[in-house]
Design a protein around this motif. Sequence first.
Motif, PDB file in Angstrom:
ATOM      1  N   VAL A 297       0.831  -1.205   0.000  1.00  0.00           N
ATOM      2  CA  VAL A 297       0.000   0.000   0.000  1.00  0.00           C
ATOM      3  C   VAL A 297       0.869   1.260   0.000  1.00  0.00           C
ATOM      4  CG1 VAL A 297      -1.776   1.285   1.253  1.00  0.00           C
ATOM      5  CG2 VAL A 297      -1.874  -1.210   1.160  1.00  0.00           C
ATOM      6  N   LEU A 298       1.936   1.248   0.794  1.00  0.00           N
ATOM      7  CA  LEU A 298       2.838   2.406   0.824  1.00  0.00           C
ATOM      8  C   LEU A 298       3.499   2.619  -0.540  1.00  0.00           C
ATOM      9  CD1 LEU A 298       4.602   1.997   4.300  1.00  0.00           C
ATOM     10  CD2 LEU A 298       3.005   3.790   3.612  1.00  0.00           C
ATOM     11  N   ALA A 299       3.868   1.534  -1.201  1.00  0.00           N
ATOM     12  CA  ALA A 299       4.470   1.652  -2.530  1.00  0.00           C
ATOM     13  C   ALA A 299       3.476   2.255  -3.514  1.00  0.00           C
ATOM     14  CB  ALA A 299       4.940   0.280  -3.009  1.00  0.00           C
ATOM     15  N   GLU A 300       2.210   1.864  -3.385  1.00  0.00           N
ATOM     16  CA  GLU A 300       1.175   2.381  -4.285  1.00  0.00           C
ATOM     17  C   GLU A 300       0.983   3.890  -4.100  1.00  0.00           C
ATOM     18  OE1 GLU A 300      -3.617   1.777  -4.759  1.00  0.00           O
ATOM     19  OE2 GLU A 300      -2.395   0.016  -4.256  1.00  0.00           O
ATOM     20  N   SER A 301       0.831   4.324  -2.851  1.00  0.00           N
ATOM     21  CA  SER A 301       0.617   5.759  -2.597  1.00  0.00           C
ATOM     22  C   SER A 301       1.855   6.579  -2.947  1.00  0.00           C
ATOM     23  CB  SER A 301       0.242   5.981  -1.128  1.00  0.00           C
ATOM     24  OG  SER A 301       1.317   5.650  -0.266  1.00  0.00           O
ATOM     25  N   THR A 302       3.040   6.024  -2.644  1.00  0.00           N
ATOM     26  CA  THR A 302       4.278   6.753  -2.942  1.00  0.00           C
ATOM     27  C   THR A 302       4.477   6.896  -4.440  1.00  0.00           C
ATOM     28  OG1 THR A 302       5.286   5.917  -0.909  1.00  0.00           O
ATOM     29  CG2 THR A 302       6.767   6.793  -2.581  1.00  0.00           C
ATOM     30  N   LEU A 303       4.152   5.832  -5.185  1.00  0.00           N
ATOM     31  CA  LEU A 303       4.297   5.893  -6.643  1.00  0.00           C
ATOM     32  C   LEU A 303       3.360   6.936  -7.244  1.00  0.00           C
ATOM     33  CD1 LEU A 303       5.683   4.664  -9.098  1.00  0.00           C
ATOM     34  CD2 LEU A 303       3.846   2.974  -9.220  1.00  0.00           C
ATOM     35  N   LEU A 304       2.122   6.964  -6.769  1.00  0.00           N
ATOM     36  CA  LEU A 304       1.169   7.970  -7.255  1.00  0.00           C
ATOM     37  C   LEU A 304       1.689   9.385  -7.020  1.00  0.00           C
ATOM     38  CD1 LEU A 304      -2.282   6.540  -6.065  1.00  0.00           C
ATOM     39  CD2 LEU A 304      -1.578   6.909  -8.426  1.00  0.00           C
ATOM     40  N   CYS A 305       2.129   9.639  -5.794  1.00  0.00           N
ATOM     41  CA  CYS A 305       2.576  10.978  -5.411  1.00  0.00           C
ATOM     42  C   CYS A 305       3.872  11.352  -6.121  1.00  0.00           C
ATOM     43  CB  CYS A 305       2.755  11.039  -3.897  1.00  0.00           C
ATOM     44  SG  CYS A 305       2.858  12.707  -3.244  1.00  0.00           S
ATOM     45  N   LEU A 306       4.769  10.370  -6.248  1.00  0.00           N
ATOM     46  CA  LEU A 306       6.065  10.659  -6.845  1.00  0.00           C
ATOM     47  C   LEU A 306       5.936  10.959  -8.334  1.00  0.00           C
ATOM     48  CD1 LEU A 306       8.928  10.830  -5.783  1.00  0.00           C
ATOM     49  CD2 LEU A 306       9.279   8.455  -6.446  1.00  0.00           C
ATOM     50  N   VAL A 307       5.106  10.189  -9.037  1.00  0.00           N
ATOM     51  CA  VAL A 307       4.912  10.449 -10.469  1.00  0.00           C
ATOM     52  C   VAL A 307       4.281  11.817 -10.683  1.00  0.00           C
ATOM     53  CG1 VAL A 307       3.651   9.717 -12.530  1.00  0.00           C
ATOM     54  CG2 VAL A 307       4.784   8.016 -11.110  1.00  0.00           C
ATOM     55  N   GLY A 308       3.225  12.121  -9.908  1.00  0.00           N
ATOM     56  CA  GLY A 308       2.596  13.428 -10.031  1.00  0.00           C
ATOM     57  C   GLY A 308       3.521  14.564  -9.623  1.00  0.00           C
ATOM     58  N   GLY A 309       4.271  14.358  -8.527  1.00  0.00           N
ATOM     59  CA  GLY A 309       5.189  15.398  -8.059  1.00  0.00           C
ATOM     60  C   GLY A 309       6.306  15.684  -9.032  1.00  0.00           C
ATOM     61  N   ILE A 310       6.893  14.621  -9.587  1.00  0.00           N
ATOM     62  CA  ILE A 310       7.981  14.815 -10.556  1.00  0.00           C
ATOM     63  C   ILE A 310       7.459  15.499 -11.816  1.00  0.00           C
ATOM     64  CG2 ILE A 310       9.569  13.597 -12.092  1.00  0.00           C
ATOM     65  CD1 ILE A 310      10.017  11.572  -9.877  1.00  0.00           C
ATOM     66  N   ALA A 311       6.250  15.109 -12.256  1.00  0.00           N
ATOM     67  CA  ALA A 311       5.666  15.752 -13.445  1.00  0.00           C
ATOM     68  C   ALA A 311       5.423  17.237 -13.195  1.00  0.00           C
ATOM     69  CB  ALA A 311       4.367  15.055 -13.822  1.00  0.00           C
ATOM     70  N   GLY A 312       4.829  17.572 -12.037  1.00  0.00           N
ATOM     71  CA  GLY A 312       4.570  18.973 -11.728  1.00  0.00           C
ATOM     72  C   GLY A 312       5.842  19.780 -11.548  1.00  0.00           C
ATOM     73  N   THR A 313       6.838  19.185 -10.887  1.00  0.00           N
ATOM     74  CA  THR A 313       8.116  19.869 -10.686  1.00  0.00           C
ATOM     75  C   THR A 313       8.818  20.113 -12.016  1.00  0.00           C
ATOM     76  OG1 THR A 313       8.385  18.867  -8.494  1.00  0.00           O
ATOM     77  CG2 THR A 313      10.361  19.725  -9.548  1.00  0.00           C
ATOM     78  N   THR A 314       8.806  19.104 -12.890  1.00  0.00           N
ATOM     79  CA  THR A 314       9.447  19.250 -14.197  1.00  0.00           C
ATOM     80  C   THR A 314       8.784  20.338 -15.025  1.00  0.00           C
ATOM     81  OG1 THR A 314      10.045  16.904 -14.183  1.00  0.00           O
ATOM     82  CG2 THR A 314      10.104  18.040 -16.303  1.00  0.00           C
ATOM     83  N   LEU A 315       7.451  20.355 -15.033  1.00  0.00           N
ATOM     84  CA  LEU A 315       6.733  21.394 -15.779  1.00  0.00           C
ATOM     85  C   LEU A 315       7.013  22.783 -15.210  1.00  0.00           C
ATOM     86  CD1 LEU A 315       3.266  19.664 -16.328  1.00  0.00           C
ATOM     87  CD2 LEU A 315       4.998  20.157 -18.062  1.00  0.00           C
ATOM     88  N   ALA A 316       7.093  22.887 -13.877  1.00  0.00           N
ATOM     89  CA  ALA A 316       7.383  24.180 -13.253  1.00  0.00           C
ATOM     90  C   ALA A 316       8.780  24.673 -13.613  1.00  0.00           C
ATOM     91  CB  ALA A 316       7.230  24.073 -11.734  1.00  0.00           C
ATOM     92  N   LEU A 317       9.768  23.779 -13.570  1.00  0.00           N
ATOM     93  CA  LEU A 317      11.139  24.167 -13.911  1.00  0.00           C
ATOM     94  C   LEU A 317      11.235  24.582 -15.377  1.00  0.00           C
ATOM     95  CD1 LEU A 317      13.177  21.400 -12.028  1.00  0.00           C
ATOM     96  CD2 LEU A 317      12.756  23.744 -11.312  1.00  0.00           C
ATOM     97  N   ALA A 318      10.514  23.865 -16.251  1.00  0.00           N
ATOM     98  CA  ALA A 318      10.529  24.224 -17.672  1.00  0.00           C
ATOM     99  C   ALA A 318       9.889  25.595 -17.891  1.00  0.00           C
ATOM    100  CB  ALA A 318       9.801  23.157 -18.485  1.00  0.00           C
TER     101      ALA A 318
END
Length: 377
Positions: A297-318
């Motif tokens: 369950v922790l892997a599932e929630s972490t994966l969701l948050c990490l994928v969304g967070g990295i996508a948002g961070t990458t778009l913000a930096l760009a």
Amino acid sequence: MTSYILKTLWRHRTRTLLTVTGAAVAMFVFCFVGSVQEGLRRLTSGADANRSLIVFQENRFCPTTSRLPEDYSGKIKQIPGVRDVMPIQVWTNNCRASLDIVVFNGADPQQIQSTRPLSLIEGSWQQFASQRDAAIIGRNIAQRRGLKTGDQFSIGDISVNVAGVFSSTVPSEENLIYTSLAFLQYTRGLDAAGLVTQHEVLLDEDADPDRVAADIDETLRAGSVATKTRRKGAFQASTLSDLVDLIGFAHWLGYACVGLVLSLVATTTVMSVQDRIKEYAVLQTIGVRPLRAMRLVLAESTLLCLVGGIAGTTLALAALGLGGFAIGAEGATIAFRPSISLAISGTLTSLVVGVVAGFAPAVQAATVPIVNALRQA
């Protein structure tokens, strides 16, 4: 059991996509707020913020209201601890807070080249120094206004020929336009012959900034215009005092974005666990230990948050890298720039939030009563 986790997320792909998108949007805002705060810190605590002084007219704020005699520079140079003095004429199109502020700094071209950490991307110093109405512009303002070497740029009563575009190790510098001092002094409508907005004082390595500032004001007290001398960082912080309060409030907006991601991912994970409570009972029946169920369950929630967070961070930096955004007031600007620290902060925040969001649902999945869960329809 990585494939099991991925299949679980794919099984409810609409919910997964909405959660990832929400996390990405929240982290996008979080990174933008962080960029503004970093820009303010760079401006008020940079390398030159405490080793140089700004001499300004006492009780004046907007650059257009400060009118100091240019010959004050000779008196300032004689004060112990002063290495050099650069008279600067400042002109800005807006003294209030603005996202598209244009700031001209007029100074001696040789002093600009020797004291500012500028590197010409295009154009030449020789043309800038020899042509009276020539200007070099920061790459951020060139990007926003669509300017390049050879163009003519006009705003208000000022019209200049772009002699070069520069980059700088100090991000706020890339939002400035530099011209010769005489050009701004004798531009029609400014009426500043023999006058400057401020004197920038460069100090010796062993000089005490506060003592030198007090000596400057004492020396010039008998002059025609009273002065107030402060460290460059303190001067810029005072100039941007209204924006400093606003940015301080925006700090809470960043925390709100983190809370939003936490709530969103936690809600999604709770719904996922409740929908599959019988499935977790079956996993424990075939030998999956409670701690292993928690990790799933922790892997599932972490994966969701990490994928969304990295996508948002990458778009913000760009967006920060391509947009050249800046906000300024009274001739001082705060540049929004992408940075490694911002990328690391966004990624680590996403990782931590993902773990925290999944903890309660993970405990629920690990402690599910097997018999009761298997009896559920």
